[in-house]
Motif scaffolding. Structure first.
Motif, PDB file in Angstrom:
ATOM      1  N   GLN A  54      27.767  39.107  60.428  1.00 20.71           N
ATOM      2  CA  GLN A  54      28.204  38.402  61.559  1.00 20.71           C
ATOM      3  C   GLN A  54      27.666  38.973  62.684  1.00 20.71           C
ATOM      4  O   GLN A  54      28.281  39.309  63.753  1.00 20.71           O
ATOM      5  CB  GLN A  54      29.995  38.894  61.740  1.00 20.71           C
ATOM      6  N   ASP A  55      26.408  39.153  62.841  1.00 18.93           N
ATOM      7  CA  ASP A  55      25.215  39.601  63.780  1.00 18.93           C
ATOM      8  C   ASP A  55      25.386  40.880  64.250  1.00 18.93           C
ATOM      9  O   ASP A  55      24.981  41.301  65.242  1.00 18.93           O
ATOM     10  CB  ASP A  55      25.744  38.447  65.054  1.00 18.93           C
ATOM     11  N   ILE A  56      26.291  41.412  63.519  1.00 20.81           N
ATOM     12  CA  ILE A  56      26.309  43.011  63.924  1.00 20.81           C
ATOM     13  C   ILE A  56      25.629  43.905  62.967  1.00 20.81           C
ATOM     14  O   ILE A  56      25.534  43.654  61.567  1.00 20.81           O
ATOM     15  CB  ILE A  56      27.579  43.677  63.953  1.00 20.81           C
ATOM     16  N   ALA A  57      24.576  44.644  63.267  1.00 22.71           N
ATOM     17  CA  ALA A  57      23.705  45.509  62.413  1.00 22.71           C
ATOM     18  C   ALA A  57      24.484  46.663  61.738  1.00 22.71           C
ATOM     19  O   ALA A  57      25.151  47.343  62.325  1.00 22.71           O
ATOM     20  CB  ALA A  57      22.517  46.084  63.300  1.00 22.71           C
ATOM     21  N   VAL A  58      24.488  46.413  60.489  1.00 19.01           N
ATOM     22  CA  VAL A  58      25.311  47.203  59.632  1.00 19.01           C
ATOM     23  C   VAL A  58      24.745  48.311  58.529  1.00 19.01           C
ATOM     24  O   VAL A  58      25.081  49.065  58.035  1.00 19.01           O
ATOM     25  CB  VAL A  58      26.535  46.583  58.897  1.00 19.01           C
ATOM     26  N   GLY A  59      23.324  48.040  58.295  1.00 20.44           N
ATOM     27  CA  GLY A  59      22.696  48.897  57.612  1.00 20.44           C
ATOM     28  C   GLY A  59      21.028  48.617  57.768  1.00 20.44           C
ATOM     29  O   GLY A  59      20.506  47.706  58.374  1.00 20.44           O
ATOM     30  N   CYS A  60      20.339  49.853  57.531  1.00 17.73           N
ATOM     31  CA  CYS A  60      18.879  49.647  57.649  1.00 17.73           C
ATOM     32  C   CYS A  60      18.303  50.714  56.553  1.00 17.73           C
ATOM     33  O   CYS A  60      18.919  51.343  55.731  1.00 17.73           O
ATOM     34  CB  CYS A  60      18.458  50.033  58.835  1.00 17.73           C
ATOM     35  N   GLY A  61      16.865  50.466  56.548  1.00 17.96           N
ATOM     36  CA  GLY A  61      15.899  51.276  55.758  1.00 17.96           C
ATOM     37  C   GLY A  61      14.632  50.951  55.875  1.00 17.96           C
ATOM     38  O   GLY A  61      14.420  49.778  56.623  1.00 17.96           O
ATOM     39  N   ALA A  62      13.499  51.620  55.557  1.00 19.05           N
ATOM     40  CA  ALA A  62      12.195  51.596  55.917  1.00 19.05           C
ATOM     41  C   ALA A  62      11.428  52.099  54.712  1.00 19.05           C
ATOM     42  O   ALA A  62      12.011  52.842  53.975  1.00 19.05           O
ATOM     43  CB  ALA A  62      11.871  52.155  57.038  1.00 19.05           C
ATOM     44  N   ILE A  63      10.159  51.406  54.403  1.00 18.29           N
ATOM     45  CA  ILE A  63       9.201  52.063  53.826  1.00 18.29           C
ATOM     46  C   ILE A  63       8.018  52.278  54.372  1.00 18.29           C
ATOM     47  O   ILE A  63       7.589  51.388  55.292  1.00 18.29           O
ATOM     48  CB  ILE A  63       8.680  50.875  52.591  1.00 18.29           C
ATOM     49  N   LYS A  64       7.297  53.380  53.984  1.00 23.80           N
ATOM     50  CA  LYS A  64       5.835  53.725  54.527  1.00 23.80           C
ATOM     51  C   LYS A  64       5.046  54.049  53.419  1.00 23.80           C
ATOM     52  O   LYS A  64       5.603  55.029  52.341  1.00 23.80           O
ATOM     53  CB  LYS A  64       6.324  54.827  55.554  1.00 23.80           C
ATOM     54  N   GLU A  65       3.925  53.732  53.755  1.00 25.91           N
ATOM     55  CA  GLU A  65       2.860  54.424  52.522  1.00 25.91           C
ATOM     56  C   GLU A  65       2.606  55.656  52.305  1.00 25.91           C
ATOM     57  O   GLU A  65       2.706  56.445  53.443  1.00 25.91           O
ATOM     58  CB  GLU A  65       1.438  53.488  52.827  1.00 25.91           C
ATOM     59  N   LYS A  68      -1.943  55.331  47.894  1.00 23.45           N
ATOM     60  CA  LYS A  68      -2.306  54.195  47.436  1.00 23.45           C
ATOM     61  C   LYS A  68      -1.555  52.978  46.728  1.00 23.45           C
ATOM     62  O   LYS A  68      -1.303  51.829  47.032  1.00 23.45           O
ATOM     63  CB  LYS A  68      -3.591  54.111  46.959  1.00 23.45           C
ATOM     64  N   GLY A  69      -0.586  53.775  45.772  1.00 28.41           N
ATOM     65  CA  GLY A  69       0.275  53.054  45.028  1.00 28.41           C
ATOM     66  C   GLY A  69       1.649  53.223  45.232  1.00 28.41           C
ATOM     67  O   GLY A  69       2.439  52.514  44.572  1.00 28.41           O
ATOM     68  N   THR A  70       1.929  54.028  46.205  1.00 24.64           N
ATOM     69  CA  THR A  70       3.345  54.399  46.664  1.00 24.64           C
ATOM     70  C   THR A  70       3.719  54.254  47.947  1.00 24.64           C
ATOM     71  O   THR A  70       3.127  54.563  48.920  1.00 24.64           O
ATOM     72  CB  THR A  70       3.458  56.113  46.204  1.00 24.64           C
ATOM     73  N   MET A  71       5.116  53.757  48.021  1.00 23.13           N
ATOM     74  CA  MET A  71       5.942  53.750  49.128  1.00 23.13           C
ATOM     75  C   MET A  71       6.814  54.734  49.396  1.00 23.13           C
ATOM     76  O   MET A  71       7.504  54.930  48.003  1.00 23.13           O
ATOM     77  CB  MET A  71       6.416  52.342  49.638  1.00 23.13           C
ATOM     78  N   GLU A  72       7.101  55.491  50.316  1.00 23.28           N
ATOM     79  CA  GLU A  72       7.982  55.947  50.384  1.00 23.28           C
ATOM     80  C   GLU A  72       9.221  55.752  51.220  1.00 23.28           C
ATOM     81  O   GLU A  72       9.264  54.836  52.277  1.00 23.28           O
ATOM     82  CB  GLU A  72       7.837  57.335  51.356  1.00 23.28           C
ATOM     83  N   ILE A  73      10.505  55.471  50.807  1.00 19.32           N
ATOM     84  CA  ILE A  73      11.815  55.394  51.418  1.00 19.32           C
ATOM     85  C   ILE A  73      12.213  56.042  52.333  1.00 19.32           C
ATOM     86  O   ILE A  73      12.258  57.283  52.096  1.00 19.32           O
ATOM     87  CB  ILE A  73      12.727  54.730  50.381  1.00 19.32           C
ATOM     88  N   LYS A  74      12.392  55.745  53.754  1.00 20.56           N
ATOM     89  CA  LYS A  74      12.749  56.402  54.629  1.00 20.56           C
ATOM     90  C   LYS A  74      13.991  55.705  55.329  1.00 20.56           C
ATOM     91  O   LYS A  74      14.200  54.372  55.296  1.00 20.56           O
ATOM     92  CB  LYS A  74      11.587  56.374  55.808  1.00 20.56           C
ATOM     93  N   ARG A  75      14.703  56.518  56.243  1.00 18.07           N
ATOM     94  CA  ARG A  75      15.733  56.195  57.202  1.00 18.07           C
ATOM     95  C   ARG A  75      16.788  55.042  56.549  1.00 18.07           C
ATOM     96  O   ARG A  75      17.349  54.215  57.295  1.00 18.07           O
ATOM     97  CB  ARG A  75      15.153  55.520  58.314  1.00 18.07           C
ATOM     98  N   MET A  76      17.122  55.340  55.549  1.00 16.93           N
ATOM     99  CA  MET A  76      18.513  54.508  54.766  1.00 16.93           C
ATOM    100  C   MET A  76      19.819  54.998  55.550  1.00 16.93           C
ATOM    101  O   MET A  76      20.006  56.132  55.717  1.00 16.93           O
ATOM    102  CB  MET A  76      18.269  54.779  53.212  1.00 16.93           C
ATOM    103  N   PHE A  77      20.695  53.910  55.832  1.00 17.85           N
ATOM    104  CA  PHE A  77      21.551  54.147  56.562  1.00 17.85           C
ATOM    105  C   PHE A  77      22.576  53.029  56.530  1.00 17.85           C
ATOM    106  O   PHE A  77      22.110  51.722  56.684  1.00 17.85           O
ATOM    107  CB  PHE A  77      21.415  54.544  58.122  1.00 17.85           C
ATOM    108  N   THR A  78      23.824  53.342  56.390  1.00 18.13           N
ATOM    109  CA  THR A  78      24.840  52.165  56.371  1.00 18.13           C
ATOM    110  C   THR A  78      25.955  52.868  57.515  1.00 18.13           C
ATOM    111  O   THR A  78      26.418  53.865  57.135  1.00 18.13           O
ATOM    112  CB  THR A  78      25.560  51.793  55.126  1.00 18.13           C
ATOM    113  N   ALA A  79      26.298  51.741  58.455  1.00 16.79           N
ATOM    114  CA  ALA A  79      27.256  52.137  59.393  1.00 16.79           C
ATOM    115  C   ALA A  79      28.554  52.313  58.704  1.00 16.79           C
ATOM    116  O   ALA A  79      28.960  51.852  57.476  1.00 16.79           O
ATOM    117  CB  ALA A  79      27.378  51.123  60.388  1.00 16.79           C
ATOM    118  N   PRO A  80      29.120  53.598  59.168  1.00 18.38           N
ATOM    119  CA  PRO A  80      30.516  54.109  58.338  1.00 18.38           C
ATOM    120  C   PRO A  80      31.434  52.921  58.220  1.00 18.38           C
ATOM    121  O   PRO A  80      32.217  52.930  56.994  1.00 18.38           O
ATOM    122  CB  PRO A  80      31.048  55.267  59.326  1.00 18.38           C
TER     123      PRO A  80
END
Length: 149
Positions: A54-65, A68-80
């Motif tokens: 409903q237009d409110i940011a409730v979760g996030c995450g990111a990937i960063k190289e 060459k073949g691997t992405m690292e998952i970063k900054r995973m979060f869900t609002a309480p």
């Protein structure tokens, strides 16, 4: 109804969510927080997912190289107030698919051993424990995972 936004680390909603994540981790990590915080800078990350309800940011995450073949998952979060609704799994699935679309074959991540809910999430999504990598090698309070995509 949840909406998924692919963006980058300049997104204001992502920045707000990771501010909340950092507050949470500062308490959870205690004396170890500054060590971990140095590896979680978001000067610029090109691949960020933000989930909206409903237009409110409730979760996030990111990937960063990572390599060459691997992405690292970063900054995973869900609002309480949004936890327990599968949002973190949606973020994770979206990040994995994005990594695959970019040609990567594996995702890795590091989490603190005290983050029991995160560990449950990763195991539920078929991540397996691996030896601590990179800067986390030898860090007793870290737990590292991987998933072959």
């Amino acid at each position: 109804m949840l909406d998924v936004l692919k963006t980058n680390s300049d997104n204001i909603d992502f920045l707000h969510l990771i501010t909340e994540l950092d507050k949470y981790l500062r308490v959870l990590d205690g004396d170890d927080h500054e060590f971990f915080a140095q590896y979680n800078k978001v000067d610029h990350i090109n691949h960020v997912i933000v989930i909206y309800s409903q237009d409110i940011a409730v979760g996030c995450g990111a990937i960063k190289e990572y390599d060459k073949g691997t992405m690292e998952i970063k900054r995973m979060f869900t609002a309480p107030d949004a936890r327990g609704k599968g949002i973190a799994s949606i973020v994770l699935t979206e990040l994995e698919q994005w990594a695959k679309d970019l040609g990567y074959t594996r995702c890795i991540l590091e989490m603190g051993k005290l983050q029991s809910q995160a560990e449950i999430l990763y195991r539920k999504n078929n991540y397996t424990v691996i030896p601590n990598y990179g800067q986390y090698d030898g860090v007793e309070s870290s737990l590292c995972f991987e998933k072959v995509l």
